[in-house]
Design a protein around this motif. Structure first.
Motif, PDB file in Angstrom:
ATOM      1  N   LYS A  44      -7.538 -66.122  19.512  1.00 33.45           N
ATOM      2  CA  LYS A  44      -8.588 -65.702  20.092  1.00 33.45           C
ATOM      3  C   LYS A  44      -8.521 -64.159  19.134  1.00 33.45           C
ATOM      4  CE  LYS A  44     -11.985 -63.336  22.868  1.00 33.45           C
ATOM      5  NZ  LYS A  44     -11.847 -62.439  24.526  1.00 33.45           N
ATOM      6  N   PHE A  45      -7.224 -64.294  18.648  1.00 31.27           N
ATOM      7  CA  PHE A  45      -8.047 -62.542  17.764  1.00 31.27           C
ATOM      8  C   PHE A  45      -7.266 -62.486  16.330  1.00 31.27           C
ATOM      9  CE2 PHE A  45      -7.834 -60.828  22.425  1.00 31.27           C
ATOM     10  CZ  PHE A  45      -9.336 -60.316  22.312  1.00 31.27           C
ATOM     11  N   LYS A  46      -6.470 -63.604  16.069  1.00 37.86           N
ATOM     12  CA  LYS A  46      -5.786 -63.800  15.178  1.00 37.86           C
ATOM     13  C   LYS A  46      -6.754 -63.840  14.165  1.00 37.86           C
ATOM     14  CE  LYS A  46      -3.010 -66.985  12.520  1.00 37.86           C
ATOM     15  NZ  LYS A  46      -2.176 -67.952  12.411  1.00 37.86           N
ATOM     16  N   ASP A  47      -8.772 -63.890  13.844  1.00 36.44           N
ATOM     17  CA  ASP A  47      -9.126 -63.882  12.157  1.00 36.44           C
ATOM     18  C   ASP A  47      -9.462 -62.902  12.286  1.00 36.44           C
ATOM     19  OD1 ASP A  47      -7.542 -65.872  10.842  1.00 36.44           O
ATOM     20  OD2 ASP A  47      -9.316 -67.391  11.943  1.00 36.44           O
ATOM     21  N   LYS A  48     -10.123 -62.075  14.182  1.00 34.07           N
ATOM     22  CA  LYS A  48     -11.494 -61.013  13.593  1.00 34.07           C
ATOM     23  C   LYS A  48     -10.090 -59.771  13.699  1.00 34.07           C
ATOM     24  CE  LYS A  48     -13.791 -64.074  16.557  1.00 34.07           C
ATOM     25  NZ  LYS A  48     -13.874 -64.674  18.201  1.00 34.07           N
ATOM     26  N   ILE A  49      -9.311 -59.609  13.929  1.00 34.23           N
ATOM     27  CA  ILE A  49      -9.149 -58.378  14.070  1.00 34.23           C
ATOM     28  C   ILE A  49      -8.491 -57.784  12.147  1.00 34.23           C
ATOM     29  CG2 ILE A  49      -6.115 -56.608  14.041  1.00 34.23           C
ATOM     30  CD1 ILE A  49      -7.053 -59.144  16.803  1.00 34.23           C
ATOM     31  N   LYS A  50      -8.916 -56.436  12.249  1.00 30.44           N
ATOM     32  CA  LYS A  50      -8.001 -55.772  10.640  1.00 30.44           C
ATOM     33  C   LYS A  50      -6.839 -54.905  10.974  1.00 30.44           C
ATOM     34  CE  LYS A  50     -12.770 -57.001   9.529  1.00 30.44           C
ATOM     35  NZ  LYS A  50     -12.644 -57.949   8.659  1.00 30.44           N
ATOM     36  N   ASN A  51      -6.492 -55.391  11.982  1.00 33.08           N
ATOM     37  CA  ASN A  51      -5.911 -54.458  12.547  1.00 33.08           C
ATOM     38  C   ASN A  51      -4.272 -55.288  11.497  1.00 33.08           C
ATOM     39  OD1 ASN A  51      -3.246 -52.732  13.109  1.00 33.08           O
ATOM     40  ND2 ASN A  51      -4.094 -52.016  15.090  1.00 33.08           N
ATOM     41  N   LYS A  52      -3.424 -54.773  10.397  1.00 36.44           N
ATOM     42  CA  LYS A  52      -2.261 -55.730  10.118  1.00 36.44           C
ATOM     43  C   LYS A  52      -1.047 -55.887  11.227  1.00 36.44           C
ATOM     44  CE  LYS A  52      -4.918 -56.959   6.295  1.00 36.44           C
ATOM     45  NZ  LYS A  52      -5.488 -58.293   5.787  1.00 36.44           N
ATOM     46  N   PHE A  53      -1.089 -54.604  10.813  1.00 37.47           N
ATOM     47  CA  PHE A  53       0.452 -55.123  12.406  1.00 37.47           C
ATOM     48  C   PHE A  53       0.157 -55.569  13.500  1.00 37.47           C
ATOM     49  CE2 PHE A  53       2.938 -52.600  16.254  1.00 37.47           C
ATOM     50  CZ  PHE A  53       3.798 -53.096  15.151  1.00 37.47           C
ATOM     51  N   PHE A  54      -0.900 -55.296  14.229  1.00 42.34           N
ATOM     52  CA  PHE A  54      -1.434 -56.894  15.012  1.00 42.34           C
ATOM     53  C   PHE A  54      -1.442 -57.528  14.654  1.00 42.34           C
ATOM     54  CE2 PHE A  54      -4.141 -58.159  18.901  1.00 42.34           C
ATOM     55  CZ  PHE A  54      -2.906 -58.115  20.036  1.00 42.34           C
ATOM     56  N   GLN A  55      -1.649 -58.323  13.621  1.00 41.49           N
ATOM     57  CA  GLN A  55      -1.708 -59.623  13.518  1.00 41.49           C
ATOM     58  C   GLN A  55      -0.503 -60.030  13.003  1.00 41.49           C
ATOM     59  OE1 GLN A  55      -4.191 -59.798   9.232  1.00 41.49           O
ATOM     60  NE2 GLN A  55      -6.055 -60.868  10.854  1.00 41.49           N
ATOM     61  N   LYS A  56       0.330 -59.144  12.103  1.00 40.20           N
ATOM     62  CA  LYS A  56       1.749 -59.574  11.810  1.00 40.20           C
ATOM     63  C   LYS A  56       2.512 -59.445  13.717  1.00 40.20           C
ATOM     64  CE  LYS A  56       2.691 -57.018   7.632  1.00 40.20           C
ATOM     65  NZ  LYS A  56       2.888 -56.372   7.137  1.00 40.20           N
TER      66      LYS A  56
END
Length: 61
Positions: A44-56
């Motif tokens: 759900k949040f992989k592409d929508k999040i701008k926070n790089k730390f949370f994506q990693k």
């Protein structure tokens, strides 16, 4: 390890066998639910999040 647990389970009385199997089933179910929630959040949040730390963090799962 599985064989040792199987031998242990067979040596128990019937009531204890049922209790052990219920505990095992509940444990596996909880693990599947947790994995499903993590996978849902990841998708759900992989592409929508701008926070790089949370994506990693999500990519590591």
């Amino acid at each position: 390890m599985f064989a040792n647990y199987w031998i242990y389970l067979i040596s128990l009385p019937k009531e204890e066998q049922v209790n052990q199997l219920i505990i095992l089933l509940i444990s596996v179910s909880v693990l599947f639910i947790i994995c499903g929630i993590i996978l849902f959040l990841k998708l759900k949040f992989k592409d929508k999040i701008k926070n790089k730390f949370f994506q990693k963090f999500l990519e590591k799962f």
